[in-house]
Design an enzyme around this catalytic site. Structure first.
Site, mmCIF file in Angstrom:
data_model
loop_
_atom_site.group_PDB
_atom_site.id
_atom_site.type_symbol
_atom_site.label_atom_id
_atom_site.label_comp_id
_atom_site.label_asym_id
_atom_site.label_seq_id
_atom_site.Cartn_x
_atom_site.Cartn_y
_atom_site.Cartn_z
ATOM 1 N N ASP A 8 0.877 -1.168 0.000
ATOM 2 C CA ASP A 8 0.000 0.000 0.000
ATOM 3 C C ASP A 8 0.918 1.221 0.000
ATOM 4 O O ASP A 8 1.385 1.655 1.056
ATOM 5 C CB ASP A 8 -0.903 -0.006 1.230
ATOM 6 C CG ASP A 8 -1.811 1.212 1.293
ATOM 7 O OD1 ASP A 8 -2.215 1.705 0.227
ATOM 8 O OD2 ASP A 8 -2.097 1.678 2.412
ATOM 9 N N GLU A 69 -1.479 -1.368 -4.768
ATOM 10 C CA GLU A 69 -2.660 -0.549 -5.020
ATOM 11 C C GLU A 69 -2.421 0.362 -6.209
ATOM 12 O O GLU A 69 -1.367 0.983 -6.330
ATOM 13 C CB GLU A 69 -3.011 0.278 -3.782
ATOM 14 C CG GLU A 69 -4.347 0.981 -3.924
ATOM 15 C CD GLU A 69 -4.803 1.613 -2.627
ATOM 16 O OE1 GLU A 69 -5.442 0.905 -1.827
ATOM 17 O OE2 GLU A 69 -4.510 2.799 -2.429
ATOM 18 N N ASP A 141 -2.128 1.103 7.370
ATOM 19 C CA ASP A 141 -1.379 0.888 6.130
ATOM 20 C C ASP A 141 -0.960 -0.572 5.988
ATOM 21 O O ASP A 141 -0.991 -1.140 4.891
ATOM 22 C CB ASP A 141 -0.153 1.800 6.077
ATOM 23 C CG ASP A 141 -0.552 3.267 6.111
ATOM 24 O OD1 ASP A 141 -1.203 3.723 5.159
ATOM 25 O OD2 ASP A 141 -0.230 3.941 7.104
#
Length: 173
Positions: A8, A69, A141
Site C-alpha cells: 500500500d 494498489e 497501512d
C-alpha cells in the site's frame, strides 16, 4: 505454497504485508508492517528509503508475486504526484528482484476482503484480522497491504479456475 507481497504505497507511510497461500486457498500471515519515511530530510530520500527497505523485506521473505494498489486521482495534484512517485519506488524495488507486479484498485481490494467496494478502513482492518487470524488492532497501512495480498490470492485463484488472463477478465466486467 505461494508467497505474496502486498504493498500500500504512500509518501509518508508505505504498508507492507506478506501472506502464504496454499493450493486449497488457505491464507497464512507471514509479515506486516509500515515503512514510516516521513522523517527523511528530503522527498528523494523518502523514495530511496522505500526502495531500500522493500528490497530488504523481499530478500528476507522471498515473495513470488506482488500486488500493489493502483493510483487513484486525488483532489490535490501535488499529493497525487508524490503518491505516484512512492508507488514507482516500490514497483522498482519489486521488479528489480524479478517479481511480477499486479495492480488493484482500492474498490477491488475492499470488495474482495469486505464484500463492498465502499467499505471503510476499520472494516478492512477487522476483516483482515479475521481472515488471517490476527489478534489485536492492525496499523491501517499494514492492514491495507495485507488486504492487497489477499485480493491478489483470491484473484489468481479465480483466474486459474476460469482459465483466462487477468487483462481479459477486466474487459468482461
Amino acid at each position: 505454497m505461494t508467497r505474496i507481497l502486498g504493498i500500500d504505497p504512500g509518501s509518508q507511510r508505505t504498508g507492507v504485508g506478506i501472506i502464504d497461500v496454499d493450493g486449497a486457498g488457505k491464507l497464512t500471515h507471514v509479515f506486516h508492517g509500515a515503512l514510516v519515511v516521513a522523517g527523511e530530510a528530503t522527498f528523494p530520500l523518502r523514495l530511496k528509503r522505500i526502495f531500500d527497505e522493500l528490497c530488504d523485506i523481499i530478500a528476507a521473505h522471498q515473495p513470488a508475486e506482488c500486488g500493489i494498489e493502483r493510483v487513484f486521482m486525488a483532489r490535490n495534484p501535488d499529493s497525487a504526484l508524490k503518491l505516484g512517485q512512492a508507488r514507482g519506488a516500490a514497483i522498482c524495488a519489486v521488479v528489480s528482484r524479478g517479481i511480477a507486479v499486479h495492480e488493484y484498485a482500492a474498490t477491488e481490494v475492499k470488495q474482495s476482503v469486505v464484500g463492498s467496494g465502499r467499505s471503510d478502513k476499520t472494516q478492512v482492518q477487522h476483516m483482515i484480522g479475521v481472515l488471517l487470524g490476527l489478534k489485536g488492532p492492525l496499523q491501517a497501512d499494514a492492514a491495507d497491504a495485507l488486504a492487497i495480498a489477499v485480493t491478489h490470492a483470491h484473484t489468481r485463484a479465480s483466474l486459474a479456475r476460469v482459465g483466462i488472463p487477468r487483462t481479459a477478465w477486466r474487459r468482461r466486467r
